[in-house]
Design a protein around this motif. Structure first.
Motif, short mmCIF file in Angstrom:
data_model
loop_
_atom_site.label_atom_id
_atom_site.label_comp_id
_atom_site.label_asym_id
_atom_site.label_seq_id
_atom_site.Cartn_x
_atom_site.Cartn_y
_atom_site.Cartn_z
N UNK A 246 -36.55 -0.25 9.30
CA UNK A 246 -37.93 -0.26 9.76
C UNK A 246 -38.17 0.78 10.85
N UNK A 247 -37.18 1.65 11.09
CA UNK A 247 -37.23 2.71 12.09
C UNK A 247 -37.23 2.18 13.52
N UNK A 248 -36.67 0.98 13.72
CA UNK A 248 -36.52 0.43 15.07
C UNK A 248 -35.15 0.83 15.61
N UNK A 249 -35.09 1.12 16.89
CA UNK A 249 -33.83 1.48 17.53
C UNK A 249 -32.91 0.27 17.59
N UNK A 250 -31.66 0.43 17.20
CA UNK A 250 -30.66 -0.63 17.25
C UNK A 250 -29.34 -0.04 17.73
N UNK A 251 -28.40 -0.91 18.11
CA UNK A 251 -27.04 -0.50 18.36
C UNK A 251 -26.24 -0.76 17.10
N UNK A 252 -25.72 0.29 16.49
CA UNK A 252 -24.92 0.16 15.27
C UNK A 252 -23.47 -0.06 15.69
N UNK A 253 -22.85 -1.11 15.16
CA UNK A 253 -21.47 -1.44 15.49
C UNK A 253 -20.61 -1.21 14.26
N UNK A 254 -19.63 -0.34 14.42
CA UNK A 254 -18.70 -0.03 13.33
C UNK A 254 -17.30 -0.44 13.76
N UNK A 255 -16.53 -0.92 12.82
CA UNK A 255 -15.17 -1.34 13.12
C UNK A 255 -14.28 -0.21 13.57
N UNK A 256 -14.56 1.00 13.12
CA UNK A 256 -13.77 2.15 13.53
C UNK A 256 -14.57 3.43 13.28
N UNK A 257 -13.99 4.56 13.70
CA UNK A 257 -14.69 5.85 13.56
C UNK A 257 -14.86 6.29 12.12
N UNK A 258 -14.05 5.78 11.19
CA UNK A 258 -14.13 6.25 9.82
C UNK A 258 -15.21 5.54 9.00
N UNK A 259 -15.77 4.46 9.54
CA UNK A 259 -16.81 3.72 8.81
C UNK A 259 -18.09 4.54 8.73
N UNK A 260 -18.68 4.59 7.55
CA UNK A 260 -19.92 5.35 7.38
C UNK A 260 -21.15 4.49 7.61
#
Length: 105
Positions: A15-29
Motif C-alpha cells: 500500500x506504499x506505507x513505510x515499514x521496517x522489513x525484517x529478513x533472517x539474513x542478508x541473502x534473503x530477497x
C-alpha cells in the motif's frame, strides 16, 4: 541455532506505507515479516513491561528516552520500533505486535 542477527531496514509495503522489513539474513530477497516504524506509547509500554500509566508519565517528563526514543505526535507519543528491538529484542517485539491469528515461526 545461529549467531546471525536479522537484517532490519526500511521498505514500502504493497500500500506504499513505510515499514521496517525484517529478513533472517542478508541473502534473503523478500522480508520474513514487516513491522511498523513506530508504535503507540501504550503498546511500547506493554513491550517494555511497564504499566501504561507509568509510561505516559515518563513520556511527559522526558524519562521515557532512557528506555527508548519517543516522538510527540500532537498530544500523544509514539515509540521507535527499532529502539524497542534494541531494548528488549526482536522476539519480544514480535510477540506483542503479531497480528491476531498469526502463528509464531
Amino acid at each position: 541455532m545461529t549467531d546471525e542477527q536479522p537484517v532490519i531496514g526500511p521498505a514500502l509495503d504493497p500500500a506504499a506505507d513505510l515499514v521496517l522489513a525484517v529478513r533472517g539474513d542478508n541473502s534473503a530477497t523478500a522480508p520474513d515479516y514487516e513491522l511498523p516504524p513506530t508504535v503507540p506509547l501504550d503498546t511500547a509500554s506493554e513491550i517494555l513491561g511497564i504499566p501504561v500509566a507509568d509510561g505516559r508519565k515518563l513520556a511527559k517528563t522526558g524519562g521515557y528516552h532512557a528506555l527508548v526514543k519517543v516522538i510527540p505526535v500532537g498530544r500523544k507519543f509514539v515509540a521507535s520500533t527499532a529502539g524497542l528491538i534494541q531494548a528488549v529484542g526482536l522476539d519480544k517485539v514480535r510477540e506483542v505486535l503479531r497480528p491476531p491469528g498469526e502463528v509464531a515461526r
